[in-house]
Design an enzyme around this catalytic site. Structure first.
Site, PDB file in Angstrom:
ATOM      1  N   ASP A 162      21.348 110.415 -70.103  1.00 49.60           N
ATOM      2  CA  ASP A 162      21.911 109.888 -71.339  1.00 49.60           C
ATOM      3  C   ASP A 162      21.364 110.207 -72.431  1.00 49.60           C
ATOM      4  O   ASP A 162      20.465 111.525 -72.240  1.00 49.60           O
ATOM      5  CB  ASP A 162      21.886 108.250 -71.047  1.00 49.60           C
ATOM      6  N   GLY A 172      25.605  99.917 -64.625  1.00 51.44           N
ATOM      7  CA  GLY A 172      23.984  99.734 -64.986  1.00 51.44           C
ATOM      8  C   GLY A 172      23.938 100.519 -66.425  1.00 51.44           C
ATOM      9  O   GLY A 172      24.407 101.358 -66.801  1.00 51.44           O
ATOM     10  N   LYS A 173      22.731 100.311 -66.937  1.00 50.51           N
ATOM     11  CA  LYS A 173      22.256 101.192 -67.967  1.00 50.51           C
ATOM     12  C   LYS A 173      20.731 100.756 -68.049  1.00 50.51           C
ATOM     13  O   LYS A 173      20.341  99.639 -68.066  1.00 50.51           O
ATOM     14  CB  LYS A 173      22.858 101.124 -69.384  1.00 50.51           C
ATOM     15  N   GLY A 174      20.108 101.841 -68.877  1.00 51.68           N
ATOM     16  CA  GLY A 174      18.724 101.456 -69.031  1.00 51.68           C
ATOM     17  C   GLY A 174      18.106 102.304 -70.220  1.00 51.68           C
ATOM     18  O   GLY A 174      18.715 103.415 -70.806  1.00 51.68           O
TER      19      GLY A 174
END
Ligand code: NAD
Length: 436
Positions: free
Chosen positions: A166, A125-127
């Site tokens: 991140d 996942g990433k956001g």
């Protein structure tokens, strides 16, 4: 005069590194091209190919917050779950003006492959939130984080989606996410994020994990090539979390770190730099620039120095078709994400350079994030020695599996790492079947 609130925010948010927009193989497209190549070689069924190329879920939310000035500002937040067939989505949240849905989608897929290479029970996942955190006060950042968390809360959770720090987010931001999520649930849920402060459920060893993982796979590669660890000459680009840790641990193992660099340029001593001293210098002066007793060189010159191991640990796209021919390292350990373009891959292959690809080389970070999640869920915390031992075991196994795949299919380590990852995710889909 600078705003004191902005100054405060700058102290809790690490400064963004240079974002570079280069067109020789956009790193995310390059990643997808490698996915295509690996999928073809695996004879992946066309239906599964389509499934694995598409993210499972994409959420775009408005994040309104009250600025300190009394005005309301609305930001855009994104969260993408690429694939959760093997377990909850794992991947960072970035606060940056350069965040786009396309980039987040590609980075989420990248996390699926990285987790699968090291065989963690996680998906990808990433956001991100499109904003410039360096212009926001600490209070504004807290409001932004909490509102973004509330907006995506339906997909967050230890069993569904577990964010991490991140670009421009850190353990403080993770603590706010954990607290907001816990307030909604009515009880403390530490396992909803990783990269938290150790005092609130973070793992010992997490800070060094990515650099330590680089050390483990580099030692394995040196062994394969018959180069004694104590004779290995190492060059490291980037002296942040990953680069400085890799340099410190490699030097401690007896390797000669002959050059390191950061944004300010590089320093070189053919007899080997005193890495603890360089770290002390940086604590005081921020950059390697001006470090006494070493020759100065540019980042470009540093990449082409004669050495056994080159560790690009700063930016994407630094090894390109323009400089790959000049690289003299025998091993490249990709601490950074996407440091080598697809065009450069072919040149490095031809030169016979042993590349430890990013999704393997820098997977130590996500591996210890997994350990953090396991410890939080079990409520039992390991000592650092246990964390490091278990990290080493996982990295060694993944390295050996990638190399075996490369030999079996006569492909580069990079394509082999994608083949291994895709094969694992595809196997899970075949076993689970298609719910319709
Ligand atoms: P960081 O911000 O701590 O350090 C980055 C370093 O790169 C700094 O020393 C900076 O001065 C240097 N740098 C910036 N621009 C440069 C340039 N133009 N030339 C040379 N050096 C330059 O970042 P980090 O956490 O160490 O991450 C580095 C890379 O590793 C990134 O690609 C990141 O995505 C990847 N990575 C990090 C982790 C982790 O656990 N931190 C995990 C996996 C991958």
């Amino acid at each position: 005069m600078s705003n004191p609130k902005t100054r405060r925010a700058q102290s809790i948010i690490k400064p963004d590194r240079d974002r570079r927009f280069v067109t020789e193989d956009n790193p995310f497209e390059a990643m997808m091209n490698r996915f295509d190549d690996a999928a073809r070689r695996l004879n992946l069924e066309p239906g599964l190919y389509k499934v694995l190329r598409s993210p499972e879920k994409q959420i775009i939310v408005s994040v309104p917050i009250l600025r300190d000035s009394g005005e309301i500002e609305v930001y855009t937040g994104i969260r993408v779950l690429h694939n959760t067939s093997r377990g909850p989505a794992k991947g960072g949240i970035r606060f940056d003006l350069a965040v786009t849905l396309d980039e987040v989608k590609a980075l989420a897929a990248w996390m699926t492959w990285k987790c699968a290479v090291v065989n963690l029970p996680f998906g990808g996942g990433k956001g991100g939130v499109i904003c410039d955190p360096t212009t926001m006060s600490a209070a504004e950042l807290e409001r932004l984080t909490r509102r973004y968390t509330a907006e995506i809360i339906e997909i967050l959770g230890p069993d569904s989606d577990v964010p991490a720090p991140d670009v421009n987010t850190n353990e403080r931001v993770m603590a706010w996410i954990m607290d907001t999520y816990s307030m909604h649930k009515g009880h403390t849920v530490t396992a909803v994020v990783t990269g938290k402060p150790v005092e609130m459920g973070g793992s010992l060893g997490r800070k060094d994990a990515t650099g330590r993982g680089c050390l483990v796979v580099t030692k394995r590669a040196l062994d394969r090539l018959g180069i004694p660890v104590e004779k290995a000459k190492v060059v490291v680009q980037g002296f942040g979390n990953v680069g400085s840790t890799a340099a410190r641990l490699m030097a401690a193992e007896g390797m000669q770190v002959v050059a390191v660099s950061d944004k300010s340029g590089g320093i070189h001593d053919p007899k080997g730099l005193d890495i603890p001293k360089v770290i002390e210098w940086i604590k005081e002066h921020r950059f390697v620039e001006g470090y006494p007793g070493a020759e100065r060189l540019t980042n470009e010159e540093l990449l082409t120095l004669k050495c056994d191991v080159l560790v690009p640990a700063a930016l994407e796209n630094v090894i390109t078709s323009k400089n790959a021919e000049k690289i003299k390292a025998k091993i490249i350990c990709e601490g950074a994400n996407g440091p080598t373009t697809a065009k450069a891959d072919a040149i490095l292959d031809k030169k016979g350079i042993f590349v430890i690809p990013d999704i393997l080389a820098n997977a130590g970070g996500v591996t210890v994030s997994y350990f953090e999640w396991v410890q939080d869920r079990g409520g039992y915390f390991w000592d650092e020695e246990t964390v490091n031992e278990r990290l080493e075991k996982i990295m060694v196994k993944a390295f050996d599996e990638v190399v075996a795949m490369a030999e079996k299919h006569q492909v580069s380590n990079r394509i082999a790492s994608y083949m291994l990852a895709i094969d694992r995710v595809a196997a899970m889909h075949r076993m689970r079947g298609l719910y319709a």
